[in-house]
Design an enzyme around this catalytic site. Structure first.
Site, PDB file in Angstrom:
ATOM      1  N   TYR A   3       0.836  -1.209   0.000  1.00  0.00           N
ATOM      2  CA  TYR A   3       0.000   0.000   0.000  1.00  0.00           C
ATOM      3  C   TYR A   3       0.873   1.263   0.000  1.00  0.00           C
ATOM      4  O   TYR A   3       0.634   2.199  -0.776  1.00  0.00           O
ATOM      5  CB  TYR A   3      -0.904  -0.042   1.232  1.00  0.00           C
TER       6      TYR A   3
ATOM      7  N   LYS B 216       1.084   4.182  -2.847  1.00  0.00           N
ATOM      8  CA  LYS B 216       0.745   5.577  -2.538  1.00  0.00           C
ATOM      9  C   LYS B 216       1.943   6.501  -2.771  1.00  0.00           C
ATOM     10  O   LYS B 216       1.779   7.638  -3.193  1.00  0.00           O
ATOM     11  CB  LYS B 216       0.218   5.670  -1.101  1.00  0.00           C
TER      12      LYS B 216
HETATM   13  P1  NAP Z   1     -13.305   2.381   1.014  1.00  0.00           P
HETATM   14  O1  NAP Z   1     -14.336   2.886   1.941  1.00  0.00           O
HETATM   15  O2  NAP Z   1     -12.851   0.976   1.124  1.00  0.00           O
HETATM   16  O3  NAP Z   1     -13.792   2.671  -0.490  1.00  0.00           O
HETATM   17  C1  NAP Z   1     -12.997   2.283  -1.563  1.00  0.00           C
HETATM   18  C2  NAP Z   1     -13.696   2.623  -2.847  1.00  0.00           C
HETATM   19  O4  NAP Z   1     -12.843   2.223  -3.933  1.00  0.00           O
HETATM   20  C3  NAP Z   1     -15.015   1.891  -3.022  1.00  0.00           C
HETATM   21  O5  NAP Z   1     -15.941   2.809  -3.565  1.00  0.00           O
HETATM   22  C4  NAP Z   1     -14.674   0.804  -4.046  1.00  0.00           C
HETATM   23  O6  NAP Z   1     -15.765   0.513  -4.904  1.00  0.00           O
HETATM   24  C5  NAP Z   1     -13.594   1.477  -4.853  1.00  0.00           C
HETATM   25  N1  NAP Z   1     -12.743   0.516  -5.546  1.00  0.00           N
HETATM   26  C6  NAP Z   1     -11.947  -0.450  -5.022  1.00  0.00           C
HETATM   27  N2  NAP Z   1     -11.334  -1.146  -6.002  1.00  0.00           N
HETATM   28  C7  NAP Z   1     -11.761  -0.603  -7.167  1.00  0.00           C
HETATM   29  C8  NAP Z   1     -11.478  -0.882  -8.528  1.00  0.00           C
HETATM   30  N3  NAP Z   1     -10.650  -1.860  -8.881  1.00  0.00           N
HETATM   31  N4  NAP Z   1     -12.090  -0.133  -9.477  1.00  0.00           N
HETATM   32  C9  NAP Z   1     -12.944   0.861  -9.135  1.00  0.00           C
HETATM   33  N5  NAP Z   1     -13.251   1.172  -7.863  1.00  0.00           N
HETATM   34  C10 NAP Z   1     -12.656   0.444  -6.899  1.00  0.00           C
HETATM   35  O7  NAP Z   1     -11.966   3.243   1.112  1.00  0.00           O
HETATM   36  P2  NAP Z   1     -11.721   4.738   1.616  1.00  0.00           P
HETATM   37  O8  NAP Z   1     -11.241   4.664   3.006  1.00  0.00           O
HETATM   38  O9  NAP Z   1     -12.871   5.616   1.277  1.00  0.00           O
HETATM   39  O10 NAP Z   1     -10.465   5.116   0.722  1.00  0.00           O
HETATM   40  C11 NAP Z   1     -10.576   5.881  -0.468  1.00  0.00           C
HETATM   41  C12 NAP Z   1      -9.189   6.291  -0.916  1.00  0.00           C
HETATM   42  O11 NAP Z   1      -8.562   7.059   0.107  1.00  0.00           O
HETATM   43  C13 NAP Z   1      -8.255   5.093  -1.182  1.00  0.00           C
HETATM   44  O12 NAP Z   1      -7.435   5.369  -2.280  1.00  0.00           O
HETATM   45  C14 NAP Z   1      -7.438   5.028   0.084  1.00  0.00           C
HETATM   46  O13 NAP Z   1      -6.190   4.432  -0.139  1.00  0.00           O
HETATM   47  C15 NAP Z   1      -7.324   6.495   0.450  1.00  0.00           C
HETATM   48  N6  NAP Z   1      -7.023   6.742   1.854  1.00  0.00           N
HETATM   49  C16 NAP Z   1      -7.885   6.337   2.834  1.00  0.00           C
HETATM   50  C17 NAP Z   1      -7.570   6.604   4.158  1.00  0.00           C
HETATM   51  C18 NAP Z   1      -8.460   6.216   5.287  1.00  0.00           C
HETATM   52  O14 NAP Z   1      -8.054   6.416   6.454  1.00  0.00           O
HETATM   53  N7  NAP Z   1      -9.658   5.723   5.057  1.00  0.00           N
HETATM   54  C19 NAP Z   1      -6.369   7.264   4.469  1.00  0.00           C
HETATM   55  C20 NAP Z   1      -5.530   7.640   3.455  1.00  0.00           C
HETATM   56  C21 NAP Z   1      -5.869   7.386   2.140  1.00  0.00           C
HETATM   57  P3  NAP Z   1     -16.419  -0.967  -5.005  1.00  0.00           P
HETATM   58  O15 NAP Z   1     -16.913  -1.299  -3.648  1.00  0.00           O
HETATM   59  O16 NAP Z   1     -17.482  -0.794  -6.019  1.00  0.00           O
HETATM   60  O17 NAP Z   1     -15.298  -1.858  -5.446  1.00  0.00           O
END
Ligand code: NAP
Length: 245
Positions: A154, A158
């Site tokens: 990861y 990133k």
């Molecule tokens: P999440 O709740 O798990 O949501 C992930 C989203 O990505 C879902 O809508 C999922 O859609 C979609 N997705 C996954 N694989 C995909 C693919 N192959 N093609 C298209 N869509 C895909 O995650 P989140 O926490 O909101 O994270 C969103 C972003 O922020 C990510 O890039 C993550 O690395 C980043 N981030 C998150 C955090 C945190 O603390 N949460 C911190 C830093 C960065 P489906 O369900 O339809 O697959």
């Protein structure tokens, strides 16, 4: 305001992506809510956008698939005539200490998070160049800046997104296209809800602002960069992490 702008948000069906989709729609953009498997959730986001007086549409595509991204962007450009804002938010984790990490888990995370961003940018770059404008915002992570035990795949994906962002900013700047990364810290979504209360407390203790972030904390910054506020900002990594980095 983003009136008359068309925005594509990958992974808009959940968590941070949902928040970004709602914020861009609230600012007036037509929002294309991309999802991979969660059709119902993506449709629910579109309904939420419409209930608030905005406009949007759900779009299925696995961002890890280069050809599928090409098909998606072609179809969207034919239908909507333009795309002005691209938010590469889709992301997954497959956490394990390096010693137990499979090649499959490494590839899956890199292919979705890093190659997924390349795929959409590669297919839309010519459009942005022709339009002589555009905003690309890549959602990276504090982990891409600091690294994290158990998240080598990861963190690599990133950190790679940061290199991708800075390089493309240099390539597309002369065409009026701004490319930036937003690096959230610890945000309350399904991705982080799986952690134990003890792990969450340990993380929160290391956040200077003393709280876990919300999706709105991140979405507001993305909406700022997508709008006029971001017109003279490119090649940057904006941390939205309560001071973690
Ligand atoms: P999440 O709740 O798990 O949501 C992930 C989203 O990505 C879902 O809508 C999922 O859609 C979609 N997705 C996954 N694989 C995909 C693919 N192959 N093609 C298209 N869509 C895909 O995650 P989140 O926490 O909101 O994270 C969103 C972003 O922020 C990510 O890039 C993550 O690395 C980043 N981030 C998150 C955090 C945190 O603390 N949460 C911190 C830093 C960065 P489906 O369900 O339809 O697959």
């Amino acid at each position: 305001m983003l009136t008359d702008k068309v925005a594509l948000v990958t992974g808009g069906s959940g968590g941070i992506g949902r928040g970004i989709a709602l914020a861009l729609a609230k600012a007036g953009a037509f929002v294309l809510v991309n999802y991979n498997g969660s059709a119902d959730k993506a449709q629910a986001v579109v309904e939420e956008i419409e209930a608030a007086g905005g406009k949007g549409e759900a779009v299925q595509c696995n961002v890890a698939d280069f050809e599928a991204c090409g098909d998606m962007t072609k179809a969207l450009l034919e239908k909507h005539g333009r795309i002005d804002i691209l938010v590469n938010n889709a992301g997954i984790t497959k956490d394990k200490l390096l010693i137990g990490m499979s090649e499959e888990d490494y590839d899956m995370v890199l292919n979705t998070n890093l190659k997924g961003a390349f795929n959409t940018i590669r297919h839309l770059a010519r459009t942005f160049i022709k339009q002589r404008s555009g905003k690309i915002i890549n959602i990276t992570s504090v982990v891409g800046i600091k690294g994290n035990a158990g998240q080598a795949n990861y963190a690599a994906s990133k950190a790679g997104m940061i290199g991708l962002t800075k390089s493309i900013a240099k390539e597309l700047g002369s065409r009026g296209v701004c490319v930036n990364a937003v690096a959230p810290g610890f945000i309350d979504t399904e991705m982080t809800r799986v952690l134990s209360d003890t792990a969450k407390k340990a993380i929160t203790d290391n956040i200077p602002l003393g709280r876990i972030g919300s999706v709105e904390d991140v979405a507001r910054v993305v909406a700022f960069l997508a709008g006029e506020g971001g017109d003279y900002i490119t090649g940057q990594v904006i941390s939205v992490d309560g001071g973690m980095a």
